[in-house]
Enzyme design. Structure first.
Site, mmCIF file in Angstrom:
data_model
loop_
_atom_site.group_PDB
_atom_site.id
_atom_site.type_symbol
_atom_site.label_atom_id
_atom_site.label_comp_id
_atom_site.label_asym_id
_atom_site.label_seq_id
_atom_site.Cartn_x
_atom_site.Cartn_y
_atom_site.Cartn_z
ATOM 1 N N ARG A 179 0.822 -1.215 0.000
ATOM 2 C CA ARG A 179 0.000 0.000 0.000
ATOM 3 C C ARG A 179 0.859 1.270 0.000
ATOM 4 O O ARG A 179 0.543 2.261 0.677
ATOM 5 C CB ARG A 179 -0.959 0.032 1.199
ATOM 6 C CG ARG A 179 -1.898 -1.124 1.274
ATOM 7 C CD ARG A 179 -2.868 -1.213 0.094
ATOM 8 N NE ARG A 179 -3.500 -2.513 0.102
ATOM 9 C CZ ARG A 179 -3.057 -3.565 -0.593
ATOM 10 N NH1 ARG A 179 -2.014 -3.460 -1.408
ATOM 11 N NH2 ARG A 179 -3.661 -4.717 -0.513
ATOM 12 N N SER A 228 -10.137 -0.499 4.052
ATOM 13 C CA SER A 228 -9.406 -0.878 5.269
ATOM 14 C C SER A 228 -8.832 0.354 5.958
ATOM 15 O O SER A 228 -8.207 1.193 5.319
ATOM 16 C CB SER A 228 -8.254 -1.813 4.925
ATOM 17 O OG SER A 228 -8.772 -3.011 4.413
ATOM 18 N N GLU A 298 -3.876 2.797 7.289
ATOM 19 C CA GLU A 298 -3.834 2.645 5.821
ATOM 20 C C GLU A 298 -4.530 3.829 5.140
ATOM 21 O O GLU A 298 -4.114 4.290 4.089
ATOM 22 C CB GLU A 298 -4.515 1.333 5.398
ATOM 23 C CG GLU A 298 -4.547 1.161 3.885
ATOM 24 C CD GLU A 298 -4.893 -0.250 3.420
ATOM 25 O OE1 GLU A 298 -4.515 -1.225 4.108
ATOM 26 O OE2 GLU A 298 -5.529 -0.371 2.375
HETATM 27 C C1 LIG Z 1 -15.421 -0.327 -0.200
HETATM 28 C C2 LIG Z 1 -13.949 -0.105 -0.395
HETATM 29 C C3 LIG Z 1 -13.120 -1.183 -0.672
HETATM 30 C C4 LIG Z 1 -11.745 -0.989 -0.836
HETATM 31 N N1 LIG Z 1 -10.963 -2.073 -1.113
HETATM 32 C C5 LIG Z 1 -9.643 -1.903 -1.303
HETATM 33 C C6 LIG Z 1 -8.799 -3.012 -1.604
HETATM 34 O O1 LIG Z 1 -9.233 -4.144 -1.689
HETATM 35 N N2 LIG Z 1 -7.473 -2.786 -1.788
HETATM 36 C C7 LIG Z 1 -6.938 -1.519 -1.706
HETATM 37 O O2 LIG Z 1 -5.719 -1.364 -1.903
HETATM 38 N N3 LIG Z 1 -7.720 -0.456 -1.426
HETATM 39 C C8 LIG Z 1 -9.038 -0.605 -1.227
HETATM 40 N N4 LIG Z 1 -9.831 0.480 -0.946
HETATM 41 C C9 LIG Z 1 -9.223 1.815 -0.797
HETATM 42 C C10 LIG Z 1 -9.163 2.651 -2.094
HETATM 43 O O3 LIG Z 1 -10.211 2.314 -2.979
HETATM 44 C C11 LIG Z 1 -7.823 2.492 -2.800
HETATM 45 O O4 LIG Z 1 -6.770 2.885 -1.954
HETATM 46 C C12 LIG Z 1 -7.767 3.319 -4.094
HETATM 47 O O5 LIG Z 1 -6.613 2.962 -4.805
HETATM 48 C C13 LIG Z 1 -7.741 4.820 -3.841
HETATM 49 O O6 LIG Z 1 -7.893 5.457 -5.092
HETATM 50 P P1 LIG Z 1 -8.597 6.891 -5.205
HETATM 51 O O7 LIG Z 1 -8.593 7.283 -6.627
HETATM 52 O O8 LIG Z 1 -9.911 6.877 -4.540
HETATM 53 O O9 LIG Z 1 -7.550 7.775 -4.393
HETATM 54 P P2 LIG Z 1 -7.869 8.915 -3.312
HETATM 55 O O10 LIG Z 1 -8.484 8.271 -2.104
HETATM 56 O O11 LIG Z 1 -8.605 10.021 -3.930
HETATM 57 O O12 LIG Z 1 -6.383 9.371 -2.965
HETATM 58 C C14 LIG Z 1 -5.520 8.484 -2.318
HETATM 59 C C15 LIG Z 1 -4.085 9.013 -2.397
HETATM 60 O O13 LIG Z 1 -3.652 8.933 -3.755
HETATM 61 C C16 LIG Z 1 -3.194 10.198 -4.182
HETATM 62 N N5 LIG Z 1 -3.506 10.346 -5.596
HETATM 63 C C17 LIG Z 1 -4.688 10.156 -6.211
HETATM 64 N N6 LIG Z 1 -4.574 10.395 -7.527
HETATM 65 C C18 LIG Z 1 -3.297 10.772 -7.738
HETATM 66 C C19 LIG Z 1 -2.562 11.188 -8.891
HETATM 67 N N7 LIG Z 1 -3.132 11.252 -10.103
HETATM 68 N N8 LIG Z 1 -1.254 11.507 -8.737
HETATM 69 C C20 LIG Z 1 -0.661 11.451 -7.521
HETATM 70 N N9 LIG Z 1 -1.302 11.082 -6.399
HETATM 71 C C21 LIG Z 1 -2.608 10.744 -6.509
HETATM 72 C C22 LIG Z 1 -3.940 11.199 -3.322
HETATM 73 O O14 LIG Z 1 -3.265 12.440 -3.270
HETATM 74 C C23 LIG Z 1 -3.954 10.471 -1.993
HETATM 75 O O15 LIG Z 1 -2.732 10.653 -1.330
HETATM 76 C C24 LIG Z 1 -11.200 0.310 -0.766
HETATM 77 C C25 LIG Z 1 -12.044 1.396 -0.486
HETATM 78 C C26 LIG Z 1 -13.404 1.203 -0.317
HETATM 79 C C27 LIG Z 1 -14.283 2.397 -0.041
#
Ligand SMILES: Cc1cc2nc3c(=O)[nH]c(=O)nc-3n(C[C@H](O)[C@H](O)[C@H](O)COP(=O)(O)OP(=O)(O)OC[C@H]3O[C@@H](n4cnc5c(N)ncnc54)[C@H](O)[C@@H]3O)c2cc1C
Length: 306
Positions: A179, A228, A298
Site C-alpha cells: 500500500r 481498510s 492505511e
Molecule cells: C469499499 C472499499 C473497498 C476498498 N478495497 C480496497 C482493496 O481491496 N485494496 C486496496 O488497496 N484499497 C481498497 N480500498 C481503498 C481505495 O479504494 C484504494 O486505496 C484506491 O486505490 C484509492 O484510489 P482513489 O482514486 O480513490 O484515491 P484517493 O483516495 O482520492 O487518494 C488516495 C491518495 O492517492 C493520491 N492520488 C490520487 N490520484 C493521484 C494522482 N493522479 N497523482 C498522484 N497522487 C494521486 C492522493 O493524493 C492520496 O494521497 C477500498 C475502499 C473502499 C471504499
C-alpha cells in the site's frame, strides 16, 4: 487563507481556466466516507495546461495542493483543506489497448480498467474488481487485494513534475511496497501503461466473480466507508486483531467499527471526521493494550486533526 487572497486566487483562476473551479467546496461530496470539511479552492483540471495552471497558482500563492482521485482512501479533517484540491478531468480519462498493454489516464476508474481488460481477454487485473478508486490513486498507494497489487502489472508511469515537466518512469525508477509507492513524491501521476497477459475471457470473468462475491460477503458495502482503516501487520489480519480486542461494533457519534468487517469504519449517517479519527485512535489503543501490536493507518489523512 484569508478571504481576500481566496477571492484573488479564484478570480485569477476563473479568468484563465476553462474547467470547473469553485471556492469553499465541501470535500464530504468527494469522499466515499462522506465526511470532511471544505477545500478553499476545488478545481477539475481537464487538460495538462489546466493542471499546469493550478500547480503554478499553488506555487505563486504559496498554497498547498492536493490531488484527489475518487476519494476512496481519504479521511479529510472537519476543518477541510486550506489550499487547492485538484481532480483530474477529461484529458486524463483516455484508455487504449495495444496487444496485451493498456494505456490509461490517471483519472480512469479502476472498474473501467478491469472491464476493459476483460473485454480484451487480458488477465492480471481481476484482483481490482470492487476497488472503488482511480488509476492514479491505485498507483499512488499500490492498491491490491487477494495477493496481487497494481504495481505487479505496471510497465511505465508518466508523472507531471513540480518543474512542470512530463516524465516517463519505468523499471528501477518505480518502486512499490505494501500500500505504498515511490510515485507521489515524483509528481502528479497523469498516465500509465499496464502490462497484462493474454488469457481466457471465461476464466478471467469467473475469477472476477469469485473475488466480487467475497467482497460482498465480507465488506459493509451498503454504508459509506473508506476501505481498510489499518494495514495488516506482517502475517496477521488487522480485522481479526481488532475483533479480538473487542472493538467490533464500537461507536463514536455516527462512526462505527463495522459489524461485518472490523477493519472497516462505517458512517451511519452524520459521522464527522473527528468521530472517525477518535474511533481509529481508540481502536489502535485497544489493540495495543490487548495484543501489544501498534496498527499502522492505511487510510490517508488530509488536513489538520490535532
Ligand atoms: C469499499 C472499499 C473497498 C476498498 N478495497 C480496497 C482493496 O481491496 N485494496 C486496496 O488497496 N484499497 C481498497 N480500498 C481503498 C481505495 O479504494 C484504494 O486505496 C484506491 O486505490 C484509492 O484510489 P482513489 O482514486 O480513490 O484515491 P484517493 O483516495 O482520492 O487518494 C488516495 C491518495 O492517492 C493520491 N492520488 C490520487 N490520484 C493521484 C494522482 N493522479 N497523482 C498522484 N497522487 C494521486 C492522493 O493524493 C492520496 O494521497 C477500498 C475502499 C473502499 C471504499
Amino acid at each position: 487563507m484569508n478571504r481576500v487572497v481566496t477571492s484573488e486566487v479564484l478570480n485569477q483562476l476563473k479568468c484563465k481556466f476553462k474547467g470547473n473551479v469553485v471556492g469553499n467546496e465541501p470535500l464530504s461530496k468527494h469522499t466515499t466516507l462522506r465526511v470532511g470539511g471544505a477545500a478553499t479552492i476545488f478545481a477539475i483540471a481537464d487538460s495538462l495546461e489546466e493542471l499546469r495552471l493550478l500547480l503554478q497558482t499553488s506555487t505563486d500563492f504559496e498554497l498547498p495542493y492536493f490531488i484527489i482521485g475518487k476519494g476512496s482512501n481519504l479521511l479529510v479533517s472537519d476543518r477541510g483543506f486550506p489550499g487547492i484540491v485538484v481532480v483530474l478531468g477529461k484529458d486524463f480519462k483516455g484508455i487504449s489497448v495495444d496487444g496485451s498493454h493498456i494505456r490509461a489516464g490517471a483519472g480512469v476508474s479502476l472498474q473501467v480498467l478491469v472491464q476493459k481488460a476483460l473485454e480484451n481477454g487480458l488477465k492480471g487485473l481481476a484482483f481490482a474488481i470492487g476497488i472503488p478508486g482511480s488509476l492514479g490513486g491505485a498507483l499512488a498507494l499500490n492498491a491490491g487485494a487477494h495477493g496481487h497489487a497494481i504495481g505487479d502489472v505496471v510497465k511505465s508511469v508518466t508523472v507531471y513534475t513540480s518543474d512542470c515537466e512530463l516524465k516517463a518512469l519505468g523499471g528501477l525508477e518505480l518502486s512499490f511496497g505494501y500500500r505504498s509507492s515511490s510515485l507521489p513524491s515524483q509528481g502528479v501521476i497523469v498516465e500509465a501503461v499496464l502490462r497484462l497477459e493474454k488469457g481466457d475471457t471465461n476464466l478471467i470473468r469467473a475469477e472476477m466473480e469469485r473475488y466480487f462475491r467475497k467482497r460482498k460477503r465480507t465488506q459493509p458495502l451498503k454504508l459509506p466507508n473508506v476501505g481498510s482503516i489499518f494495514k495488516n501487520p506482517p502475517g496477521l489480519s488487522a480485522g481479526k486483531l481488532i475483533e479480538e480486542a473487542g472493538c467490533k461494533g464500537l461507536r463514536m457519534g455516527d462512526a462505527q467499527v463495522s459489524l461485518k468487517h472490523a477493519n472497516f469504519i462505517v458512517n451511519l449517517g452524520n459521522a464527522s471526521a473527528h468521530d472517525v479519527y477518535s474511533l481509529m485512535r481508540r481502536v489502535q489503543e485497544e489493540v495495543f493494550r490487548v495484543k501489544g501490536i501498534l496498527l499502522e493507518t492505511e487510510v490517508t489523512l488530509v488536513g489538520d486533526f490535532e
